[in-house]
Design an enzyme around this catalytic site. Structure first.
Site, PDB file in Angstrom:
ATOM      1  N   VAL A  11    -105.385 -16.598 103.772  1.00 38.63           N
ATOM      2  CA  VAL A  11    -105.892 -16.125 102.516  1.00 38.63           C
ATOM      3  C   VAL A  11    -107.270 -16.305 102.465  1.00 38.63           C
ATOM      4  O   VAL A  11    -107.962 -16.934 103.148  1.00 38.63           O
ATOM      5  CB  VAL A  11    -105.424 -17.368 101.653  1.00 38.63           C
ATOM      6  CG1 VAL A  11    -105.340 -16.938 100.290  1.00 38.63           C
ATOM      7  CG2 VAL A  11    -103.807 -17.507 101.927  1.00 38.63           C
TER       8      VAL A  11
ATOM      9  N   LYS B 150    -100.047 -29.964 109.384  1.00 39.59           N
ATOM     10  CA  LYS B 150     -99.058 -29.175 108.633  1.00 39.59           C
ATOM     11  C   LYS B 150     -97.757 -28.932 108.969  1.00 39.59           C
ATOM     12  O   LYS B 150     -96.561 -29.016 108.318  1.00 39.59           O
ATOM     13  CB  LYS B 150     -99.480 -27.476 108.692  1.00 39.59           C
ATOM     14  CG  LYS B 150    -101.236 -27.639 107.924  1.00 39.59           C
ATOM     15  CD  LYS B 150    -100.976 -28.060 106.566  1.00 39.59           C
ATOM     16  CE  LYS B 150    -102.389 -27.687 105.735  1.00 39.59           C
ATOM     17  NZ  LYS B 150    -102.237 -27.949 104.453  1.00 39.59           N
TER      18      LYS B 150
ATOM     19  N   TYR C 102    -105.017 -30.039 112.538  1.00 36.37           N
ATOM     20  CA  TYR C 102    -104.444 -28.888 111.413  1.00 36.37           C
ATOM     21  C   TYR C 102    -103.044 -28.589 111.700  1.00 36.37           C
ATOM     22  O   TYR C 102    -102.175 -28.922 110.862  1.00 36.37           O
ATOM     23  CB  TYR C 102    -105.483 -28.097 111.176  1.00 36.37           C
ATOM     24  CG  TYR C 102    -105.239 -27.202 109.967  1.00 36.37           C
ATOM     25  CD1 TYR C 102    -105.300 -27.568 108.497  1.00 36.37           C
ATOM     26  CD2 TYR C 102    -104.590 -25.922 110.158  1.00 36.37           C
ATOM     27  CE1 TYR C 102    -105.087 -26.490 107.706  1.00 36.37           C
ATOM     28  CE2 TYR C 102    -104.415 -24.794 109.043  1.00 36.37           C
ATOM     29  CZ  TYR C 102    -104.566 -25.530 107.716  1.00 36.37           C
ATOM     30  OH  TYR C 102    -104.297 -24.633 106.600  1.00 36.37           O
TER      31      TYR C 102
HETATM   32  N1  LIG Z   1    -107.175 -20.194 103.058  1.00 38.81           N
HETATM   33  C1  LIG Z   1    -106.139 -19.883 103.775  1.00 38.81           C
HETATM   34  O1  LIG Z   1    -105.909 -18.919 104.815  1.00 38.81           O
HETATM   35  C2  LIG Z   1    -104.925 -21.020 104.206  1.00 38.81           C
HETATM   36  C3  LIG Z   1    -103.852 -20.805 104.677  1.00 38.81           C
HETATM   37  C4  LIG Z   1    -102.827 -21.492 105.075  1.00 38.81           C
HETATM   38  C5  LIG Z   1    -102.772 -22.661 104.221  1.00 38.81           C
HETATM   39  N2  LIG Z   1    -103.810 -22.913 103.389  1.00 38.81           N
HETATM   40  C6  LIG Z   1    -103.808 -24.410 102.619  1.00 38.81           C
HETATM   41  O2  LIG Z   1    -103.882 -24.113 101.285  1.00 38.81           O
HETATM   42  C7  LIG Z   1    -104.577 -25.152 100.789  1.00 38.81           C
HETATM   43  C8  LIG Z   1    -105.630 -24.910 100.004  1.00 38.81           C
HETATM   44  O3  LIG Z   1    -106.685 -24.166 100.812  1.00 38.81           O
HETATM   45  P1  LIG Z   1    -107.990 -23.333 100.439  1.00 38.81           P
HETATM   46  O4  LIG Z   1    -108.280 -22.069 101.268  1.00 38.81           O
HETATM   47  O5  LIG Z   1    -107.761 -23.124  98.614  1.00 38.81           O
HETATM   48  O6  LIG Z   1    -109.120 -24.309 100.611  1.00 38.81           O
HETATM   49  P2  LIG Z   1    -110.530 -24.695  99.881  1.00 38.81           P
HETATM   50  O7  LIG Z   1    -111.406 -25.333 100.817  1.00 38.81           O
HETATM   51  O8  LIG Z   1    -110.849 -23.518  99.018  1.00 38.81           O
HETATM   52  O9  LIG Z   1    -109.820 -26.011  98.950  1.00 38.81           O
HETATM   53  C9  LIG Z   1    -109.562 -27.008  99.344  1.00 38.81           C
HETATM   54  C10 LIG Z   1    -109.721 -28.107  98.326  1.00 38.81           C
HETATM   55  O10 LIG Z   1    -109.265 -29.169  98.730  1.00 38.81           O
HETATM   56  C11 LIG Z   1    -110.271 -30.336  98.344  1.00 38.81           C
HETATM   57  N3  LIG Z   1    -110.321 -31.459  99.365  1.00 38.81           N
HETATM   58  C12 LIG Z   1    -110.536 -31.540 100.511  1.00 38.81           C
HETATM   59  N4  LIG Z   1    -110.485 -32.851 101.007  1.00 38.81           N
HETATM   60  C13 LIG Z   1    -110.237 -33.600  99.962  1.00 38.81           C
HETATM   61  C14 LIG Z   1    -110.202 -34.951  99.561  1.00 38.81           C
HETATM   62  N5  LIG Z   1    -110.689 -35.749 100.827  1.00 38.81           N
HETATM   63  N6  LIG Z   1    -109.969 -35.479  98.381  1.00 38.81           N
HETATM   64  C15 LIG Z   1    -109.588 -34.644  97.583  1.00 38.81           C
HETATM   65  N7  LIG Z   1    -109.906 -33.407  97.647  1.00 38.81           N
HETATM   66  C16 LIG Z   1    -110.186 -32.666  98.721  1.00 38.81           C
HETATM   67  C17 LIG Z   1    -111.668 -29.422  98.353  1.00 38.81           C
HETATM   68  O11 LIG Z   1    -112.727 -30.134  97.589  1.00 38.81           O
HETATM   69  C18 LIG Z   1    -111.196 -28.134  97.939  1.00 38.81           C
HETATM   70  O12 LIG Z   1    -111.448 -27.861  96.559  1.00 38.81           O
HETATM   71  C19 LIG Z   1    -104.990 -26.415 101.799  1.00 38.81           C
HETATM   72  O13 LIG Z   1    -103.958 -27.291 102.025  1.00 38.81           O
HETATM   73  C20 LIG Z   1    -105.075 -25.254 103.348  1.00 38.81           C
HETATM   74  O14 LIG Z   1    -104.727 -25.871 104.301  1.00 38.81           O
HETATM   75  C21 LIG Z   1    -104.897 -22.270 103.228  1.00 38.81           C
END
Ligand SMILES: NC(=O)c1ccc[n+]([C@@H]2O[C@H](COP(=O)([O-])OP(=O)(O)OC[C@H]3O[C@@H](n4cnc5c(N)ncnc54)[C@H](O)[C@@H]3O)[C@@H](O)[C@H]2O)c1
Length: 267
Positions: free
Chosen positions: A187, A158, A154
């Protein structure tokens, strides 16, 4: 007139917690939005929740499928008539020691977190260049700015996504394209559920965050609207940490007595 009136935005991972808030905020700013996710039911729920309209369209796509990812920007342009913003938000991660990650898991994480944004950008750029304008917003992570244990694939994906952002900015600035990244801190979403089920992990977040708290998905959405809209037209190739100051320093590392204000809070 709203900031993004008439503009078309493609948002991947739209059914996820952060994706939903990005879609909501873009739409509230006047954009028409292509909702992309592999979770068909989640997209349906999102559309129902937001209120269906001609300004929303669902695209059920598994971004691990190179051909499907590549075809997507043209499908969105054909549906709405243009493509003004691409938000690469879909992401996946596993939490395990580096020595336990098998090559398939490693490649899958890189496929979704890095290769899919590359393929989508590669396909969107000619469309945006033909229009003379376009915004690409990549959702990276503070784990792409600093290393955390148990997130090798990851963090590497990133970190490379941040570099892809800079390469895109440098190669396509003259085409009217702006590429920027957002690096969220912690988040509260499905991805981080385990943090909030453990008192130790919650305490560690509080101890390491200068704001002593974590973000909600809507905290990430407004910066995305800013980078997708005209107010950021001269910003290109940057990464904005939206982490409450976590990566600004080492607030969890004590090298001096606690400030009086914090001592008072603890008493
Ligand atoms: N939640 C956190 O603390 C956090 C922190 C830093 C970065 N992020 C980044 O923010 C973004 C959103 O994260 P989130 O927390 O909302 O996650 P989440 O798991 O709630 O949502 C991720 C979404 O991506 C979709 N997805 C995953 N694999 C897929 C694929 N192969 N094809 C199509 N869709 C796919 C999933 O179905 C899901 O709806 C991500 O890139 C994550 O790395 C999140």
């Amino acid at each position: 007139m709203a900031e993004l009136d008439g503009k078309v935005a493609l948002v991947t991972g739209a059914a996820g917690a952060i994706g939903r808030e990005i879609v909501r905020a873009l739409r509230a700013s006047g954009a028409r939005v292509a909702l992309v996710d592999m979770d068909a039911a989640g997209l349906k729920r999102l559309t129902a929740d937001l209120g269906p309209g001609d300004d929303l369209a669902e695209f059920v796509v598994d971004l691990a499928d190179d051909a499907a990812a590549t075809a997507l920007p043209a499908r969105v342009r054909d549906h709405f008539g243009s493509l003004d913003a691409l938000v690469n938000n879909a992401g996946t991660r596993q939490v395990k020691p580096m020595v336990d990650i098998d090559p398939q898991e490693w490649r899958h994480t890189l496929d979704i977190d890095l290769t899919a944004p590359f393929l989508l950008s590669r396909a969107a750029i000619p469309i945006m260049a033909a229009q003379g304008r376009g915004k690409i917003v990549n959702i990276a992570s503070m784990a792409g700015l600093a290393a955390f244990r148990d997130r090798a694939a990851y963090s590497c994906a990133k970190s490379a996504l941040i570099m892809l952002t800079k390469v895109t900015a440098v190669e396509h600035g003259a085409d009217g394209i702006r590429a920027n990244a957002i690096a969220p801190g912690v988040v509260e979403t499905a991805m981080t559920k385990e943090f909030f089920e453990s008192e130790d992990l919650t305490a560690s977040i509080v101890a390491n965050s200068p704001m002593r708290t974590w973000a909600q998905p809507s905290d990430i959405a407004d910066p995305v609207v800013y980078l997708a809209g005209p107010r950021s037209d001269f910003i290109n190739g940057v990464v904005i940490p939206v982490d409450g100051g976590w990566t600004a320093g080492y607030v969890g590392a004590e090298l001096s007595p606690k400030p009086k204000a914090e001592k008072r809070l603890e008493e």
